[in-house]
Design a protein around this motif. Structure first.
Motif, PDB file in Angstrom:
ATOM      1  N   ASN A  45      -3.314  -9.475   3.723  1.00  0.00           N
ATOM      2  CA  ASN A  45      -2.967  -8.154   3.208  1.00  0.00           C
ATOM      3  C   ASN A  45      -1.638  -7.768   3.828  1.00  0.00           C
ATOM      4  N   ARG A  46      -0.722  -7.353   2.986  1.00  0.00           N
ATOM      5  CA  ARG A  46       0.605  -6.911   3.414  1.00  0.00           C
ATOM      6  C   ARG A  46       0.640  -5.396   3.208  1.00  0.00           C
ATOM      7  N   VAL A  47       0.702  -4.649   4.319  1.00  0.00           N
ATOM      8  CA  VAL A  47       0.531  -3.201   4.257  1.00  0.00           C
ATOM      9  C   VAL A  47       1.791  -2.488   4.758  1.00  0.00           C
ATOM     10  N   PRO A  48       2.411  -1.659   3.917  1.00  0.00           N
ATOM     11  CA  PRO A  48       3.546  -0.866   4.397  1.00  0.00           C
ATOM     12  C   PRO A  48       3.031   0.306   5.231  1.00  0.00           C
TER      13      PRO A  48
ATOM     14  N   GLU B 167       2.457   4.035  13.267  1.00  0.00           N
ATOM     15  CA  GLU B 167       2.055   2.697  13.694  1.00  0.00           C
ATOM     16  C   GLU B 167       0.819   2.698  14.599  1.00  0.00           C
TER      17      GLU B 167
ATOM     18  N   PRO C 138       5.084  -5.643  12.627  1.00  0.00           N
ATOM     19  CA  PRO C 138       6.438  -6.078  12.256  1.00  0.00           C
ATOM     20  C   PRO C 138       7.447  -5.878  13.384  1.00  0.00           C
TER      21      PRO C 138
ATOM     22  N   ASP D 189       9.032  -3.620   7.474  1.00  0.00           N
ATOM     23  CA  ASP D 189       8.184  -2.430   7.483  1.00  0.00           C
ATOM     24  C   ASP D 189       6.722  -2.722   7.202  1.00  0.00           C
ATOM     25  N   TYR D 190       6.337  -3.971   7.062  1.00  0.00           N
ATOM     26  CA  TYR D 190       4.980  -4.324   6.650  1.00  0.00           C
ATOM     27  C   TYR D 190       4.191  -4.941   7.791  1.00  0.00           C
ATOM     28  N   TYR D 191       2.970  -4.448   7.964  1.00  0.00           N
ATOM     29  CA  TYR D 191       2.004  -5.135   8.813  1.00  0.00           C
ATOM     30  C   TYR D 191       1.380  -6.234   7.967  1.00  0.00           C
ATOM     31  N   ILE D 192       1.026  -7.339   8.610  1.00  0.00           N
ATOM     32  CA  ILE D 192       0.351  -8.432   7.928  1.00  0.00           C
ATOM     33  C   ILE D 192      -1.029  -8.574   8.560  1.00  0.00           C
TER      34      ILE D 192
ATOM     35  N   CYS E 129       0.417   4.960   4.635  1.00  0.00           N
ATOM     36  CA  CYS E 129       0.603   3.663   3.967  1.00  0.00           C
ATOM     37  C   CYS E 129       1.105   3.891   2.547  1.00  0.00           C
TER      38      CYS E 129
ATOM     39  N   ASN F 169      -0.503  -2.188  -1.398  1.00  0.00           N
ATOM     40  CA  ASN F 169      -0.732  -3.298  -0.470  1.00  0.00           C
ATOM     41  C   ASN F 169      -0.599  -4.596  -1.249  1.00  0.00           C
TER      42      ASN F 169
END
Length: 102
Positions: A6-9, A15, A43, A47-50, A83, A87
């Motif tokens: 999942n790629r989440v901005p 954060e 990150p 800007d994206y959490y993975i 967010c 996603n």
């Protein structure tokens, strides 16, 4: 083995709050049959959490998504301002692993 991504901005300033949302979730998924490992990548550039979740098979992942526990941990949605945007969801089969040898 499969890896679900999942790629989440996440909006700047949210954060820590975003990361805290996983404190309880991880202990729930760890008990599910077929679960192998979960990784949350913060990150450094971008800007994206993975979010990476490793499963024994697609079937064990899908069983998780149909479980009551899944519904419970996903019932408390993040505020829209935390967010923004969609996603990105992907599922991959692991075909090769390389690790440093001792």
């Amino acid at each position: 083995m499969i890896v679900v991504t999942n790629r989440v901005p996440v909006t700047k300033g949210y954060e820590k709050e975003f990361e805290k949302r996983f404190d309880h979730r991880l202990s729930v998924v760890e008990r599910k049959p077929g679960f192998i490992r979960n990784e949350i990548l913060r990150p450094i550039l971008g800007d994206y959490y993975i979010l990476l979740t490793h499963w024994e098979s697609r079937e064990t992942f899908e069983a998780w998504t149909q479980s009551e526990e899944f519904k419970q941990v996903h019932s408390n949605l993040a505020p829209k301002e935390m967010c923004p945007g969609p996603n990105g969801f992907e599922m991959h089969e692991v075909i090769l692993v390389s690790e440093k040898k001792p």
